[in-house]
Design a protein around this motif. Structure first.
Motif, PDB file in Angstrom:
ATOM      1  N   GLU A 169     -12.190  59.449  84.951  1.00 48.74           N
ATOM      2  CA  GLU A 169     -11.694  60.063  86.180  1.00 48.74           C
ATOM      3  C   GLU A 169     -10.619  61.111  85.907  1.00 48.74           C
ATOM      4  O   GLU A 169     -10.040  61.666  86.845  1.00 48.74           O
ATOM      5  CB  GLU A 169     -11.145  58.988  87.122  1.00 48.74           C
ATOM      6  CG  GLU A 169     -12.197  58.009  87.613  1.00 48.74           C
ATOM      7  CD  GLU A 169     -11.616  56.985  88.566  1.00 48.74           C
ATOM      8  OE1 GLU A 169     -10.460  57.177  89.011  1.00 48.74           O
ATOM      9  OE2 GLU A 169     -12.305  56.006  88.873  1.00 48.74           O
ATOM     10  N   ARG A 172     -19.180  65.533  87.020  1.00 55.85           N
ATOM     11  CA  ARG A 172     -18.306  65.179  85.909  1.00 55.85           C
ATOM     12  C   ARG A 172     -19.084  64.913  84.621  1.00 55.85           C
ATOM     13  O   ARG A 172     -18.708  65.399  83.553  1.00 55.85           O
ATOM     14  CB  ARG A 172     -17.443  63.971  86.282  1.00 55.85           C
ATOM     15  CG  ARG A 172     -16.416  64.306  87.351  1.00 55.85           C
ATOM     16  CD  ARG A 172     -15.612  63.125  87.803  1.00 55.85           C
ATOM     17  NE  ARG A 172     -14.700  63.499  88.886  1.00 55.85           N
ATOM     18  CZ  ARG A 172     -13.955  62.664  89.559  1.00 55.85           C
ATOM     19  NH1 ARG A 172     -13.992  61.359  89.277  1.00 55.85           N
ATOM     20  NH2 ARG A 172     -13.163  63.092  90.526  1.00 55.85           N
ATOM     21  N   PRO A 230     -17.694  63.981  91.794  1.00 60.59           N
ATOM     22  CA  PRO A 230     -18.156  62.968  90.829  1.00 60.59           C
ATOM     23  C   PRO A 230     -19.498  63.282  90.190  1.00 60.59           C
ATOM     24  O   PRO A 230     -19.713  62.994  89.010  1.00 60.59           O
ATOM     25  CB  PRO A 230     -18.217  61.692  91.675  1.00 60.59           C
ATOM     26  CG  PRO A 230     -17.177  61.901  92.728  1.00 60.59           C
ATOM     27  CD  PRO A 230     -17.223  63.367  93.049  1.00 60.59           C
ATOM     28  N   ARG A 231     -20.408  63.894  90.950  1.00 63.82           N
ATOM     29  CA  ARG A 231     -21.745  64.160  90.399  1.00 63.82           C
ATOM     30  C   ARG A 231     -21.733  65.228  89.317  1.00 63.82           C
ATOM     31  O   ARG A 231     -22.697  65.355  88.548  1.00 63.82           O
ATOM     32  CB  ARG A 231     -22.702  64.572  91.528  1.00 63.82           C
ATOM     33  CG  ARG A 231     -22.396  65.913  92.150  1.00 63.82           C
ATOM     34  CD  ARG A 231     -23.426  66.262  93.219  1.00 63.82           C
ATOM     35  NE  ARG A 231     -23.193  67.552  93.825  1.00 63.82           N
ATOM     36  CZ  ARG A 231     -22.366  67.797  94.820  1.00 63.82           C
ATOM     37  NH1 ARG A 231     -21.659  66.780  95.332  1.00 63.82           N
ATOM     38  NH2 ARG A 231     -22.220  69.003  95.320  1.00 63.82           N
TER      39      ARG A 231
END
Length: 496
Positions: A235, A172, A169-170
């Motif tokens: 996402e 993206r 996630p960090r």
């Protein structure tokens, strides 16, 4: 009961909200493109003046600086069809290997749509390209919209949506920003090189955004119709596929002791260079009257006396298998496939270091030894490097031998012997063609063998490219199941 109903409504409400936002985005991009199309088609004065004024300003800024033109050309090539088709094709094959056929179909449809939109609209509009005072680049066909701007937006955007779930996630948001910067830079280079107007590039971005949003919206509708959750677009398209499409999901570290490995490679590189330098100086300047001198004198002369048109053409083509473009192309196909099948970075690192080390050792030793070409007709003309060692031959040996080293222990199928055969046939063919064309002595060939043997041996000892095989790593697709890949595309169209 009320709580259950409310929880059941939430996904539908969220999807409806996201659908409205997506449709608004599609409409906005479509309207913007349509407006630009009309203004260009009717040659609206202010836009016409702005386009030509900016084109002339960029030409005056860029034309005097050759280094800047080279840099702009390198960036613009990242948005060209060869690079984009390669990226999408490799991604599709990798997704099929990983059994992600729905995402593969999405990339194919989105990419093909972009390829169709570009030439068809250019033909319909028929706008000529800019005419500048000092042309620094050229491009075929019409100008509106920019194919590089459209293609890069669609291809890089689609790849980002597919592979976002494979990223932590960090990473993206930085990935989205990086893709955005790249697409903008590609568009700007088209203006700076004088092959597109500003309105061409803006139209390419708007049309690319519209098509990308349409294809992503259709994919999300497809998920919704099959009762699959529809996640936020941030996402990616299929978050649940994140582990499967991750390059090496189960690999904790590439090398167990990276610092010591780097030290060993640096020391080894110096020793290999020393061996090359010593052998090169010996055969180039201190081998008079020896067997080496006789070989280097008689063999080039023997080839020069047997030149024919057919053999000259054949040698040119075979020689091309060892040039930079062919070596890079084969590497850029082989490495992603290895990563997709065996899910390990170490074999890829082995190939990359093999080619980087070969190139650096070749350039350093060629500069240090500075050996002249054979005293016969050099069919390739003046070359920027000296004769010892042969870069074509060394690169061919390193690439095909590295590929054989990786493939042979990883399968028991008969075709693994093809890689062994090619590791012999390709270098010999390139070596004969280079000597036939008068570009190298036989001892230059020996130098290439020395370089490749020492460097690959060092890499094999330090990197251990097949360590995962000894630890029981199995490929994502077995050798006997390769024929089933064709069925994956058909499965993607069936309801789950």
């Amino acid at each position: 009961m009320t709580a259950v109903k409310e929880s059941g409504r939430r996904p539908l409400e969220h999807f409806a909200e996201r659908s409205v936002a997506g449709l608004v985005g599609i409409a906005a991009a479509g309207v913007g493109f349509g407006l630009l199309l009309m203004l260009v088609r009717f040659k609206w004065g202010p836009l016409y003046d702005a386009d030509h004024g900016i084109a002339e300003w960029f030409n005056g800024l860029v034309a005097p600086h050759h280094a800047l033109v080279t840099a702009l050309q390198a960036i613009t090539d990242l948005g060209g069809r060869p690079v984009l088709i390669w990226l999408v094709t490799i991604a599709v094959i990798g997704l099929l290997i990983r059994r992600q056929s729905r995402l593969a179909v999405y990339l194919i449809i989105t990419g093909v749509g972009g390829l169709i939109l570009d030439p068809s609209l250019k033909t319909l509009v028929g706008r000529l390209r800019p005419v500048v005072e000092v042309p620094v680049a050229s491009a075929p066909g019409n100008s509106f919209p920019s194919g590089h701007a459209l293609g890069s937006f669609v291809a890089y955007g689609a790849l980002l949506l597919v592979f976002l779930p494979a990223m932590a996630p960090r990473w993206r948001k930085p990935a989205v920003a990086l893709v955005g910067v790249l697409v903008v830079l590609i568009g700007l280079t088209r203006i700076a090189l004088g092959v597109h107007f500003v309105s061409d590039v803006l139209a390419g971005w708007l049309l690319g955004a519209c098509w990308l949003l349409v294809s992503a919206y259709a994919f999300r509708l497809w998920r919704r119709e099959r009762d699959r959750p529809v996640p936020p677009i941030s996402e990616g398209l299929e978050p649940e596929a994140g582990h499967e499409i991750s390059p090496a999901p189960d690999e904790e570290r590439v090398l167990e002791h990276p610092r010591s490995a780097v030290a060993e490679l640096v020391v080894g590189w110096v020793l290999v260079f020393g061996a090359l330098y010593g052998f090169g100086m010996l055969v180039s300047y201190h081998a008079g009257g020896t067997f080496f001198d006789t070989l280097d004198t008689e063999v080039p002369r023997w080839f020069a006396e047997r030149h024919t048109d057919v053999l000259t053409d054949l040698s040119w083509w075979w020689s091309k298998f060892g040039d930079t473009h062919a070596i890079m192309l084969i590497s850029l196909v082989f490495c992603p496939l290895v990563l997709a099948i065996w899910r390990r970075w170490r074999p890829v690192l082995f190939v990359v270091l093999a080619m980087f080390g070969e190139l650096s050792l070749f350039l350093a030793s060629a500069r240090a030894v500075d050996r002249p070409r054979p005293p016969v007709e050099n069919l390739d003309g003046q070359m920027p490097t000296s004769s010892f060692p042969s870069g074509h031959i060394a690169a061919t040996i390193c690439l095909w031998t590295a590929m054989a080293i990786i493939v042979f222990p990883r399968t028991d199928r008969w075709w693994r012997w093809l890689f062994v055969a090619l590791a012999v046939i390709m270098p010999v063919g390139v070596a004969v063609s280079r000597m036939y064309r008068g570009m190298h002595h036989p001892t230059d060939f020996m130098g290439a063998i020395l370089l490749s043997a020492l460097w690959l041996g060092l890499l094999y000892w330090v990197v251990r490219p097949n360590a995962d095989v000894h630890q029981g790593n199995q490929p994502s697709i077995e050798s006997a199941d390769v024929h089933t890949l064709d069925d994956e595309l058909a499965k993607a169209a069936r309801p789950d």
